[in-house]
Design a protein around this motif. Structure first.
Motif, PDB file in Angstrom:
ATOM      1  N   ASN A   1       0.831  -1.204   0.000  1.00 45.78           N
ATOM      2  CA  ASN A   1       0.000   0.000   0.000  1.00 45.78           C
ATOM      3  C   ASN A   1       0.870   1.262   0.000  1.00 45.78           C
ATOM      4  O   ASN A   1       2.099   1.192  -0.015  1.00 45.78           O
ATOM      5  CB  ASN A   1      -1.010  -0.025   1.153  1.00 45.78           C
ATOM      6  CG  ASN A   1      -0.368   0.065   2.524  1.00 45.78           C
ATOM      7  OD1 ASN A   1       0.775   0.497   2.681  1.00 45.78           O
ATOM      8  ND2 ASN A   1      -1.116  -0.344   3.544  1.00 45.78           N
ATOM      9  N   ALA A   2       0.242   2.426   0.055  1.00 47.09           N
ATOM     10  CA  ALA A   2       0.945   3.719  -0.005  1.00 47.09           C
ATOM     11  C   ALA A   2       1.896   3.928   1.172  1.00 47.09           C
ATOM     12  O   ALA A   2       2.853   4.696   1.074  1.00 47.09           O
ATOM     13  CB  ALA A   2      -0.076   4.863  -0.070  1.00 47.09           C
ATOM     14  N   GLN A   3       1.644   3.236   2.281  1.00 51.08           N
ATOM     15  CA  GLN A   3       2.507   3.340   3.466  1.00 51.08           C
ATOM     16  C   GLN A   3       3.593   2.247   3.479  1.00 51.08           C
ATOM     17  O   GLN A   3       4.223   2.011   4.500  1.00 51.08           O
ATOM     18  CB  GLN A   3       1.673   3.245   4.754  1.00 51.08           C
ATOM     19  CG  GLN A   3       0.711   4.396   4.990  1.00 51.08           C
ATOM     20  CD  GLN A   3      -0.554   4.263   4.143  1.00 51.08           C
ATOM     21  OE1 GLN A   3      -1.048   3.168   3.890  1.00 51.08           O
ATOM     22  NE2 GLN A   3      -1.061   5.391   3.674  1.00 51.08           N
ATOM     23  N   ASN A   4       3.768   1.591   2.340  1.00 54.10           N
ATOM     24  CA  ASN A   4       4.732   0.491   2.187  1.00 54.10           C
ATOM     25  C   ASN A   4       4.438  -0.689   3.115  1.00 54.10           C
ATOM     26  O   ASN A   4       5.344  -1.413   3.510  1.00 54.10           O
ATOM     27  CB  ASN A   4       6.175   0.971   2.370  1.00 54.10           C
ATOM     28  CG  ASN A   4       6.619   1.845   1.225  1.00 54.10           C
ATOM     29  OD1 ASN A   4       6.203   1.635   0.090  1.00 54.10           O
ATOM     30  ND2 ASN A   4       7.448   2.827   1.510  1.00 54.10           N
ATOM     31  N   GLN A   5       3.181  -0.866   3.449  1.00 52.30           N
ATOM     32  CA  GLN A   5       2.757  -2.028   4.226  1.00 52.30           C
ATOM     33  C   GLN A   5       2.272  -3.100   3.265  1.00 52.30           C
ATOM     34  O   GLN A   5       1.764  -2.806   2.180  1.00 52.30           O
ATOM     35  CB  GLN A   5       1.629  -1.657   5.192  1.00 52.30           C
ATOM     36  CG  GLN A   5       2.025  -0.643   6.228  1.00 52.30           C
ATOM     37  CD  GLN A   5       0.819  -0.171   7.020  1.00 52.30           C
ATOM     38  OE1 GLN A   5      -0.259   0.059   6.475  1.00 52.30           O
ATOM     39  NE2 GLN A   5       1.006  -0.033   8.324  1.00 52.30           N
TER      40      GLN A   5
ATOM     41  N   GLU B   1      -0.343  -5.783   2.179  1.00 51.64           N
ATOM     42  CA  GLU B   1      -1.767  -6.084   2.321  1.00 51.64           C
ATOM     43  C   GLU B   1      -2.051  -7.387   1.591  1.00 51.64           C
ATOM     44  O   GLU B   1      -1.530  -7.615   0.496  1.00 51.64           O
ATOM     45  CB  GLU B   1      -2.638  -4.977   1.719  1.00 51.64           C
ATOM     46  CG  GLU B   1      -2.577  -3.674   2.438  1.00 51.64           C
ATOM     47  CD  GLU B   1      -3.512  -2.623   1.829  1.00 51.64           C
ATOM     48  OE1 GLU B   1      -4.059  -2.852   0.723  1.00 51.64           O
ATOM     49  OE2 GLU B   1      -3.684  -1.579   2.458  1.00 51.64           O
TER      50      GLU B   1
ATOM     51  N   THR C   1      -3.127  -6.380   7.040  1.00 52.84           N
ATOM     52  CA  THR C   1      -2.087  -5.398   6.752  1.00 52.84           C
ATOM     53  C   THR C   1      -0.970  -5.554   7.769  1.00 52.84           C
ATOM     54  O   THR C   1      -1.239  -5.685   8.967  1.00 52.84           O
ATOM     55  CB  THR C   1      -2.653  -3.967   6.826  1.00 52.84           C
ATOM     56  OG1 THR C   1      -3.770  -3.863   5.953  1.00 52.84           O
ATOM     57  CG2 THR C   1      -1.616  -2.933   6.420  1.00 52.84           C
TER      58      THR C   1
ATOM     59  N   LYS D   1       3.326  -4.254   8.580  1.00 56.19           N
ATOM     60  CA  LYS D   1       4.584  -3.608   8.208  1.00 56.19           C
ATOM     61  C   LYS D   1       5.755  -4.550   8.477  1.00 56.19           C
ATOM     62  O   LYS D   1       6.878  -4.290   8.083  1.00 56.19           O
ATOM     63  CB  LYS D   1       4.770  -2.298   8.965  1.00 56.19           C
ATOM     64  CG  LYS D   1       4.831  -2.459  10.459  1.00 56.19           C
ATOM     65  CD  LYS D   1       4.987  -1.148  11.177  1.00 56.19           C
ATOM     66  CE  LYS D   1       5.004  -1.434  12.676  1.00 56.19           C
ATOM     67  NZ  LYS D   1       5.233  -0.293  13.475  1.00 56.19           N
TER      68      LYS D   1
END
Length: 163
Positions: free
Chosen positions: A44-48, A50, A67, A69
């Motif tokens: 995702n946009a937060q580099n997590q 999914e 999700t 990290k």
């Protein structure tokens, strides 16, 4: 470690994974790591990372997006020698009454008989495998009579088509 302290597990088991109960898992002492069927895998946009456990065609699919990290990547060589790159995550699992946090690679196991594969790293120092014991019914054997008939009819054409 003494085998007296290990929990006995069969060649397959019904496990609870990330809260999803009674999921059939293949116990595979020939596999180094464990793997779970995952779908919709993305960053995702937060580099997590999914992903969803299983796929929409699975009776165990909930559609819930997980999700994290805390993920890694690794190369995995399958039994035919093919190497794939997969994400690896830790997930809570319960097998044979034992709760553990296990590491799983995420992979499309939709064509496999079992949506979860439990490998040696998860089994080590926790379970003793008794292949005479099973918790799930074995999938029906594949019917190869059509292949046998095709082979007998024309071995060279069969070889050219399949091998």
């Amino acid at each position: 470690m003494s085998t007296k302290n290990l929990t006995i597990i069969g060649s397959n088991a019904l496990v609870t994974l990330a809260g999803i109960k009674k999921v059939p898992a293949k116990i595979d002492t020939g596999a180094d790591s464990s793997s779970v069927w995952a779908s919709n895998i993305q960053i995702n946009a937060q580099n997590q990372l999914e992903f969803c456990l299983f796929g929409p065609e699975s009776p165990f699919y909930t559609g819930k997006v997980l999700t994290t990290k805390d993920y890694k990547v690794q190369r995995v060589r399958n039994s035919t020698g093919q190497v794939t790159v997969r994400y690896r995550v830790s997930l809570p699992m319960m097998a044979v009454g034992k709760r553990i946090k296990a590491s799983f690679t995420l992979y499309d196991r939709s064509s496999n008989n079992f949506p979860i594969l439990i490998g040696r790293k998860t089994l080590k120092n926790r379970f003793l495998v008794d292949v005479a014991h099973t918790e799930t019914k074995r999938p029906p054997k594949m019917d190869n009579s059509d292949l046998e008939a095709e082979l007998r009819a024309d071995p060279k054409a069969f070889h050219a088509k399949y091998m």
